[in-house]
Design an enzyme around this catalytic site. Structure first.
Site, PDB file in Angstrom:
ATOM      1  N   ALA A  53      -0.834   4.551  -8.949  1.00  0.00           N
ATOM      2  CA  ALA A  53      -1.017   2.996  -9.194  1.00  0.00           C
ATOM      3  C   ALA A  53      -2.545   3.086  -9.885  1.00  0.00           C
ATOM      4  CB  ALA A  53      -1.414   2.744  -7.690  1.00  0.00           C
TER       5      ALA A  53
ATOM      6  N   GLY B 225      -0.274  11.095  -4.317  1.00  0.00           N
ATOM      7  CA  GLY B 225       0.549  10.796  -5.604  1.00  0.00           C
ATOM      8  C   GLY B 225       0.790   9.363  -6.001  1.00  0.00           C
ATOM      9  N   ASP B 226       1.166   8.736  -5.016  1.00  0.00           N
ATOM     10  CA  ASP B 226       1.073   7.220  -4.932  1.00  0.00           C
ATOM     11  C   ASP B 226       0.092   6.473  -5.566  1.00  0.00           C
ATOM     12  OD1 ASP B 226       3.931   6.484  -3.784  1.00  0.00           O
ATOM     13  OD2 ASP B 226       3.287   7.741  -2.214  1.00  0.00           O
ATOM     14  N   THR B 227      -1.149   6.813  -4.802  1.00  0.00           N
ATOM     15  CA  THR B 227      -2.442   6.208  -5.365  1.00  0.00           C
ATOM     16  C   THR B 227      -2.729   6.647  -6.706  1.00  0.00           C
ATOM     17  OG1 THR B 227      -3.469   7.776  -4.102  1.00  0.00           O
ATOM     18  CG2 THR B 227      -2.963   5.466  -3.118  1.00  0.00           C
TER      19      THR B 227
END
Length: 398
Positions: free
Chosen positions: A174, A169-171
């Site tokens: 990003a 989810g974070d990447t």
């Protein structure tokens, strides 16, 4: 003469910590941007200590923070905020992943920064975005994966959903942020040099890759459910057990399916009229999976791969870190690079994606020590050694 880089000359200020914001800034840095990372004095970015640590520093940090400079700056102090403003005034991009309202409370919100630097592109990554009823909720990647629809689909039917083994989810947030930054920088050239805000919510970045999830619900009221290693509606595409492991087989193209069935000695299925197209294969998905699984179960992984590659069928083993490290294709494409840390340790790290033919990315510098570039950055702003010493004594910088 050194090879030019695509983002050479672009100055990025990174605020925030852990994964989403720093991954976006790392990606920009890989392609030549000058990234100055602001960290809190004393503790720094918590990622410095996450997972496996070598000589006091996480090896994950060595990847996430390459091609960056670190300034240890107390953003909760008025003097620290003033230094941040001066840095941002000369920057092209600001990357931050605080909860909405944090920068505003420090006098560093968009309105103030846009007035200070009209060309600034501000990437803001948060759990739920800068607007909407959930904007003030705390949000991490795992929650974004759940709200974005991904977590419901991961795992076996009837069991608790499992997470993808990385912070996807974070990447994803990003990478969407990087797309937004590059689009905004391009637009700035034809818009009188004006920048803009790039607003990325973790759950929206996940939701954006959920394919036909919502159109299927809209048209048919269908709620896609978890299906283990299969991809419902695309048949056959699954994982199959072998005598010594498992393989992934993607035989869902019409001509590929026929070659696959012939390779596993099932001409009856290869020539069945109703299986010539995907719609018919979907109706007999369990039967097809059983046929493929029965064949793979009698062979080793290597035997299956050799046979199916000879038939021009997409197939692959399930790679571990060891498999990746020993794979010649990874090395041939420079996807395993050696990097020497600031402490002198040598690590193999992931290479740079994507590959640009004329302006390729590069690892120009190892991940910094906490505040290791504070003095150099401040001197570049015109501060004297005496002024820097005073700020250090006051705890504004470190």
């Amino acid at each position: 003469m050194s090879t030019p880089q695509a983002l050479q000359g672009v100055k990025v200020i990174e605020m925030g910590q852990l994964i989403a914001g720093p991954f976006a800034a790392k990606t920009l840095g890989d392609f030549g941007a000058d990234v100055i990372k602001i960290e809190p004095p004393g503790s720094g970015d918590p990622l410095r200590n996450w997972r496996m640590v070598q000589n006091g520093t996480s090896v994950w940090w060595q990847v996430q923070s390459r091609n960056k400079r670190s300034i240890a700056l107390n953003l909760r102090s008025a003097d620290g905020q003033d230094i941040a403003r001066k840095l941002i005034a000369e920057a092209d991009v600001l990357v931050e992943n605080f909860r909405p309202g944090t920068l505003e409370a420090w006098g560093l919100g968009w309105d103030a920064l846009h007035a200070l630097n009209p060309g600034l592109v501000m990437l803001r990554i948060s759990g739920y975005g800068q607007t909407g009823p959930y904007r003030d909720r705390p949000g991490f990647g795992v929650v974004g994966e759940a709200m974005g629809g991904l977590r419901h689909l991961t795992g076996e039917p009837g069991r608790v959903p499992v997470r993808v083994g990385v912070s996807i989810g974070d990447t994803l947030a990003a990478l969407h942020g990087c797309i937004g930054v590059l689009a905004a920088l391009h637009h700035r050239k034809a818009n009188g040099g004006l920048g803009q805000v790039v607003d990325v919510a973790l759950h929206e970045a996940v939701f954006n890759v959920m394919e036909s999830l919502i159109p299927e619900y809209s048209a048919f009221g269908a709620v896609r459910e978890p299906a283990g290693s299969a991809l419902p509606g695309i048949t056959p595409s699954n994982a199959y057990n072998c005598t010594d492991g498992c393989v992934l087989v993607a035989g869902n193209g019409d001509s590929i399916f026929k070659r696959l069935m012939l390779a596993i000695d099932r001409p009856d299925l290869a020539h069945a009229p109703d299986l010539a197209v995907n719609a018919g294969r979907n109706q007999r998905a369990a039967e097809l999976d059983a046929a493929i699984g029965s064949w793979t179960a009698r062979h080793t992984v290597e035997e299956v791969i050799t046979t199916l590659l000879a038939a021009d069928v997409p197939v692959g083993r399930v790679y571990t870190a060891k498999d990746i490290a020993e794979d010649p294709h990874y090395r041939a494409r420079d996807m395993l690079l050696q990097q020497t840390t600031r402490d002198g340790d040598t690590l193999e790290v992931p290479g740079i994606v994507p590959k640009l033919s004329a302006t390729p990315g590069a690892i120009r510098s190892a991940a910094p020590h906490l505040g290791g570039d504070t003095d150099a950055v401040l001197r570049g702003m015109g501060l004297s050694d005496a002024q820097i010493a005073t700020l250090r004594a006051q705890g504004v910088v470190a």
